[in-house]
Scaffold this active site. Structure first.
Site, PDB file in Angstrom:
ATOM      1  N   GLU A   1      31.815  15.114  -7.210  1.00 49.40           N
ATOM      2  CA  GLU A   1      30.872  15.074  -8.088  1.00 49.40           C
ATOM      3  C   GLU A   1      29.500  15.631  -8.103  1.00 49.40           C
ATOM      4  O   GLU A   1      28.883  16.090  -9.260  1.00 49.40           O
ATOM      5  CB  GLU A   1      30.943  13.685  -9.061  1.00 49.40           C
ATOM      6  CG  GLU A   1      29.892  12.656  -8.205  1.00 49.40           C
ATOM      7  CD  GLU A   1      30.534  11.909  -7.180  1.00 49.40           C
ATOM      8  OE1 GLU A   1      29.990  11.126  -6.248  1.00 49.40           O
ATOM      9  OE2 GLU A   1      31.874  12.429  -6.535  1.00 49.40           O
TER      10      GLU A   1
ATOM     11  N   ASN B   1      30.734   5.406  -2.285  1.00 55.72           N
ATOM     12  CA  ASN B   1      30.827   7.015  -2.496  1.00 55.72           C
ATOM     13  C   ASN B   1      29.109   7.196  -2.773  1.00 55.72           C
ATOM     14  O   ASN B   1      28.621   8.067  -2.391  1.00 55.72           O
ATOM     15  CB  ASN B   1      31.517   7.097  -3.983  1.00 55.72           C
ATOM     16  CG  ASN B   1      31.717   8.703  -4.168  1.00 55.72           C
ATOM     17  OD1 ASN B   1      32.234   9.183  -3.399  1.00 55.72           O
ATOM     18  ND2 ASN B   1      31.144   9.037  -5.389  1.00 55.72           N
TER      19      ASN B   1
ATOM     20  N   ASP C   1      19.156  54.138 -11.906  1.00 59.69           N
ATOM     21  CA  ASP C   1      19.916  53.338 -11.042  1.00 59.69           C
ATOM     22  C   ASP C   1      20.685  52.046 -11.580  1.00 59.69           C
ATOM     23  O   ASP C   1      21.397  51.281 -10.768  1.00 59.69           O
ATOM     24  CB  ASP C   1      18.774  52.777  -9.980  1.00 59.69           C
ATOM     25  CG  ASP C   1      18.446  53.695  -8.765  1.00 59.69           C
ATOM     26  OD1 ASP C   1      19.402  54.733  -8.527  1.00 59.69           O
ATOM     27  OD2 ASP C   1      17.224  53.830  -8.552  1.00 59.69           O
TER      28      ASP C   1
ATOM     29  N   ASP D   1      26.806   9.961  -0.490  1.00 64.51           N
ATOM     30  CA  ASP D   1      26.567  10.944  -1.190  1.00 64.51           C
ATOM     31  C   ASP D   1      24.793  11.194  -0.875  1.00 64.51           C
ATOM     32  O   ASP D   1      24.314  12.392  -0.905  1.00 64.51           O
ATOM     33  CB  ASP D   1      26.478  11.202  -2.518  1.00 64.51           C
ATOM     34  CG  ASP D   1      28.088  11.633  -2.761  1.00 64.51           C
ATOM     35  OD1 ASP D   1      28.687  12.212  -2.018  1.00 64.51           O
ATOM     36  OD2 ASP D   1      28.456  11.126  -4.047  1.00 64.51           O
TER      37      ASP D   1
ATOM     38  N   ASP E   1      15.253  51.881  -7.733  1.00 64.03           N
ATOM     39  CA  ASP E   1      14.233  51.356  -8.663  1.00 64.03           C
ATOM     40  C   ASP E   1      13.858  52.382  -9.750  1.00 64.03           C
ATOM     41  O   ASP E   1      12.917  52.213 -10.679  1.00 64.03           O
ATOM     42  CB  ASP E   1      12.935  51.264  -7.975  1.00 64.03           C
ATOM     43  CG  ASP E   1      12.267  52.615  -7.293  1.00 64.03           C
ATOM     44  OD1 ASP E   1      13.110  53.595  -7.325  1.00 64.03           O
ATOM     45  OD2 ASP E   1      11.313  52.727  -6.699  1.00 64.03           O
TER      46      ASP E   1
ATOM     47  N   ASN F   1      39.462   9.461   3.757  1.00 67.08           N
ATOM     48  CA  ASN F   1      39.243   7.891   3.289  1.00 67.08           C
ATOM     49  C   ASN F   1      40.062   7.621   2.085  1.00 67.08           C
ATOM     50  O   ASN F   1      40.531   6.736   1.797  1.00 67.08           O
ATOM     51  CB  ASN F   1      37.768   7.704   3.187  1.00 67.08           C
ATOM     52  CG  ASN F   1      37.059   7.481   4.538  1.00 67.08           C
ATOM     53  OD1 ASN F   1      37.826   7.282   5.512  1.00 67.08           O
ATOM     54  ND2 ASN F   1      36.105   7.382   4.416  1.00 67.08           N
TER      55      ASN F   1
ATOM     56  N   ASP G   1      18.361  54.629  -1.281  1.00 66.53           N
ATOM     57  CA  ASP G   1      17.573  55.825  -1.395  1.00 66.53           C
ATOM     58  C   ASP G   1      16.524  55.914  -0.138  1.00 66.53           C
ATOM     59  O   ASP G   1      16.368  54.823   0.753  1.00 66.53           O
ATOM     60  CB  ASP G   1      16.689  56.115  -2.716  1.00 66.53           C
ATOM     61  CG  ASP G   1      16.241  57.715  -3.034  1.00 66.53           C
ATOM     62  OD1 ASP G   1      16.586  58.305  -1.778  1.00 66.53           O
ATOM     63  OD2 ASP G   1      15.546  57.583  -3.752  1.00 66.53           O
TER      64      ASP G   1
END
Length: 861
Positions: free
Chosen positions: A295, A695, A606, A699, A602, A670, A337
């Site tokens: 999550e 948990n 391009d 985390d 640039d 686990n 280039d």
């Protein structure tokens, strides 16, 4: 809203504003040729809002916090906690609610900080436009443009709003984003039919289209969501291709979700069949789902990429699209280039030569008139000509009459001047040698001219080739006299007399050979795609150590089919004399070979190549259309800056993959062990609130992964997402984790003869400590003691490990169902954890000795 200003209604314009004469539309908008006043523009901005497309994602803290509670798992847990409260389990419901809230707050702080950091970085490269305010030209942010503004446009600009043209000169616009039309469309002031389709409104320009050549002034009629582009913006957004990194993250999420659903559904119904309480079984299954689900993956990815973007910004690379960081790290081929990237980019005019090769002051004067009087797109060659001006160069005796702007088809630019005491006009044409010679019929020789015959043409070609082999970039200059008149057209560029040549030097950048070696050490090959002469490009390649044996010209490329080009590109080192529209074909063919291709450009043309490349890179100061097409912007045009960005990209990818590795090893093992134990044991192996606390604590160190150190070996070669590799990693280390979980079960049940509460407490401590320990093992491919983790990761891991050991003895532990553990239990858990770490280290060496070779082969396919 702007403080201190009362919003005033923006004058309404006709639905078919393009059918209104310019004077009438100016009156409708209460504007004039000199634009709006600053005060009026501010009032209109306050009333109509910024010139931006679509509803923006809520960037406020409240909006970011609200998004954390949209996860289905979070909503289901909240619902289950409410049900628990109603059936008399109030304390358990409160604990679950508190843990869910803490998890959401943790994720919120990380994502919100990351989003604010990215907004600050993007603001540094925001688009600007030249607008008339109070009768004077000013540069403002595109978002501040309002209806009634008068905007100046030139080649390379992205058109910032919808409106009509008040004035234009050889004005060509690419409308492919709106109409799909490949070729630029000529635009001019006037009116169009009220029922004209977008492509038929010759006097109107639209948001999102780009100026290919010429100059113009436009009157803004509609902005933001009122534009034509806004109507198709959602469709365009859906067409943005998913990056390999985003696709890999999505597939990983699907993989974990499928495993989670299968395990949770089975566990829930088996517990019901064992006649365990419905609420306990539901909460346990949902808590198991939270434990199995990565999550925090969105937050970890956001934080890691945002940190990578900040690190790259410090190195001089501004990231416009976060996902492109991973692609930059995966890049194995860079196309660029030569001008300004491989060379200094500070061009010097070294010679003004007549047709027979003699220095000429007249050629110098004509070049100065052309370069200093042209009003189109600025370019470094004209800057170099103007920079060489001295007191002896007197241009004041001439007045400009007209101009034929540069475009990428003709590759030349003409300025028409008239001497103050003269009786005729002089057209001075400057451009690419062959393109200028194609418009010539004669050659200036002394006071007269001679026909441009085959002998002259060969002599000129040999002379130009010799200059190019010395590294010079050569332009040609030609003249033609006309009777006085006011306007000139492209057709007048004919029957010219060749007047001479301009020789420019753009030396290689100091240290360029070392920069190219640094790229090669990182597994990145460089190919040059240039519009320059083949001899100039080959000379530069030889000077800086690039291979130059295999060369392909634009003329040769035109004759190749897609399949033939596919074969040629792989062995070609230099693409020279390339037209802008050929760049996209080259990039596409290279990608078909499986390369992750970066393109550095640039220029106006391009943009297609930047879109086609896996990583589009432009530079600060590039044309608007190039900057908008790019994934990232270099604040200085320097390959060393890009090398630093590549290393940052690879570190970012490596740290992201660490969380994936953690989620697929101990966490996965686990939860699988817990699911099996819930069926085999006469009681739940952990209570729902214990799983959620486990948990949450596990985390916390993961949020420090973005700051972790990365081994130098992991930045030396490109790395790419490989879901098969992730699956093998999960099975290998998940099984190792589960095996030691079962060893812990045996120790608790058969050695300690643990009660239900003691078993749950002992396994809570063991599962949490092993999850923390494995982080230090799998964060590196070296022996874990040879790779120092980041300070924050080390500190958080140690702090949570100490908390895990202390929790059973703290006041309030009974609220979670914990009981104090005997010393023998702690000693046993410590021994099991030590053996687990040693075994995992051995499994890691075995896995990478076998699996990494397979992964490397998959990258080359």
């Amino acid at each position: 809203m702007l403080h201190g200003l009362e919003p005033s209604p923006i004058p309404a314009v006709a639905a078919a504003y393009w059918s209104r004469p310019a004077d009438a539309l100016l009156a409708d908008l209460n504007s004039g040729p000199g634009g709006l006043s600053s005060a009026e523009a501010a009032r209109r901005l306050a009333a109509g809002g910024p010139n931006a497309l679509g509803p923006r994602r809520d960037a406020s803290a409240i909006g970011a916090l609200a998004r954390q509670f949209r996860s289905p798992l979070v909503l289901i847990l909240i619902f289950a906690a409410i049900v628990s409260a109603f059936v008399g389990e109030g304390s358990e419901a409160a604990i679950i609610g508190a843990i869910v809230l803490a998890s959401c707050l943790l994720s919120f702080t990380q994502e919100y900080d990351a989003s604010r950091a990215m907004e600050a970085l993007k603001a540094r490269i925001g688009r600007r436009a030249s607008v008339l305010r109070d009768g004077a030209a000013v540069s403002i942010a595109v978002e501040e443009i309002v209806p009634g503004d008068v905007v100046a446009l030139s080649a390379g600009n992205l058109i910032p709003a919808d409106g009509i043209l008040l004035a234009a000169r050889d004005f060509n616009v690419s409308e492919a984003t709106l109409t799909g039309e490949t070729f630029p469309v000529v635009k001019a002031p006037g009116t169009s039919a009220s029922d004209a389709q977008i492509g038929q409104r010759g006097n109107a320009v639209f948001t999102g289209t780009s100026v290919r050549s010429g100059t113009a002034t436009m009157l803004v009629a509609r902005t933001g969501d009122g534009t034509e582009f806004a109507a198709i913006a959602a469709t365009i957004a859906r067409r943005v291709p998913e990056t390999e990194f985003a696709r890999g993250i999505r597939r990983f999420g699907y993989l974990m979700t499928e495993i989670m659903l299968a395990i949770v559904i089975v566990v829930f119904f088996v517990n019901l069949l064992l006649h365990r309480p419905l609420i306990d079984s539901l909460l346990f299954s949902l808590a198991l789902a939270v434990g199995l689900t990565p999550e925090l993956l969105p937050a970890i990815v956001s934080v890691t990429l945002a940190r990578g973007a900040r690190a790259m910004a410090r190195s001089g690379v501004i990231v416009r699209r976060l996902e492109s960081i991973e692609n930059l790290g995966s890049m194995d081929l860079l196309c660029t280039d030569k001008t300004g990237t491989l060379t200094e980019g500070v061009i010097h005019l070294d010679g003004c030569i007549d047709p027979i090769g003699t220095p000429s002051s007249e050629v110098r004067l004509w070049a100065l008139l052309n370069a200093t009087l042209q009003a189109g797109m600025a370019n470094p060659l004209d800057v170099a000509i103007a920079a060489g001006r001295t007191d002896r160069d007197d241009c004041s005796a001439y007045a400009k009459i007209d101009e034929i702007p540069y475009d990428f088809v003709r590759k030349r630019l003409s300025v028409v001047v008239r001497a103050k005491d003269g009786t005729d006009d002089l057209l001075i044409c400057k451009g690419a040698v062959q393109n200028v010679i194609d418009a010539c019929a004669s050659v200036m020789a002394g006071a007269g001219t001679e026909p441009l015959d085959a002998a002259y043409a060969k002599a000129i070609d040999d002379r130009v080739k010799a200059w190019c082999l010395q590294g010079y970039r050569v332009l040609a200059l030609a003249l033609r006299h006309f009777p006085p008149r006011d306007a000139y057209r492209r057709e007048d560029e004919s029957e010219l007399a060749l007047a001479g040549f301009l020789l420019f030097q753009d030396p290689p950048k100091e240290g360029m050979a070392e920069s190219l070696k640094a790229l090669r050490r990182r597994g990145i090959k460089v190919k040059v795609i240039s519009g320059d002469n083949r001899y100039v490009a080959a000379h530069l390649a030889e000077t800086i150590g690039l291979p130059r044996g295999n060369l392909l010209t634009g003329a040769e490329l035109d004759k190749l089919t897609a399949e033939a080009l596919f074969v040629r590109v792989r062995r070609t080192d230099l693409f020279v004399e390339i037209d802008p529209n050929q760049k996209e074909r080259i990039i596409a063919a290279l990608r078909r070979h499986g390369h992750v291709v970066g393109y550095l450009g640039d220029g106006i043309n391009d943009a297609p190549a930047l879109h086609e490349a896996d990583v589009g890179v432009s530079v600060d100061g590039a044309a608007d259309v190039a900057r908008e097409a790019a994934d990232m912007i270099l604040l200085e045009r320097n390959l060393d800056v890009l090398v630093g960005g590549i290393d940052d990209g690879r570190r970012t990818f490596a740290n992201t993959m660490k969380y994936v590795s953690i989620a697929t090893s101990a966490n996965f093992g686990n939860m699988v062990s817990m699911a099996i134990a819930s069926v085999a044991l006469p009681f739940l192996p952990l209570l729902a609130k214990q799983i959620l606390l486990n948990n949450f604590l596990a985390d916390m160190p993961s949020l420090a992964i973005a700051t972790d150190n990365v081994d130098a070996e992991q930045t030396r070669r490109p790395s790419r997402w490989n879901i098969a590799f992730v699956r093998r990693f999960m099975l290998t280390f998940g099984l190792v984790s589960s095996a030691f979980d079962f060893l812990t079960f045996g120790f608790l049940l058969f050695v300690l003869k643990a009660t239900e509460a003691t078993f749950q407490t002992g396994w809570f401590v063991e599962s949490l400590v092993t999850q923390l320990a494995i982080v230090l093992v799998i964060r590196t491919r070296k022996a874990f003691w040879k790779s120092r983790p980041g300070r924050l990761l080390s500190s958080l891991t140690l702090a949570v490990a100490l908390a895990a050991v202390a929790i059973p003895y703290l006041p309030g532990a009974d609220l979670f169902g914990f009981v104090p553990l005997p010393a023998t239990a702690m000693a046993g858990i410590g021994i099991i954890t030590a053996i687990y770490v040693a075994f995992s280290e051995g499994a890691k060496r075995w896995f990478f000795s076998r699996g990494y070779r397979h992964r490397s082969r998959s990258l080359r396919r």
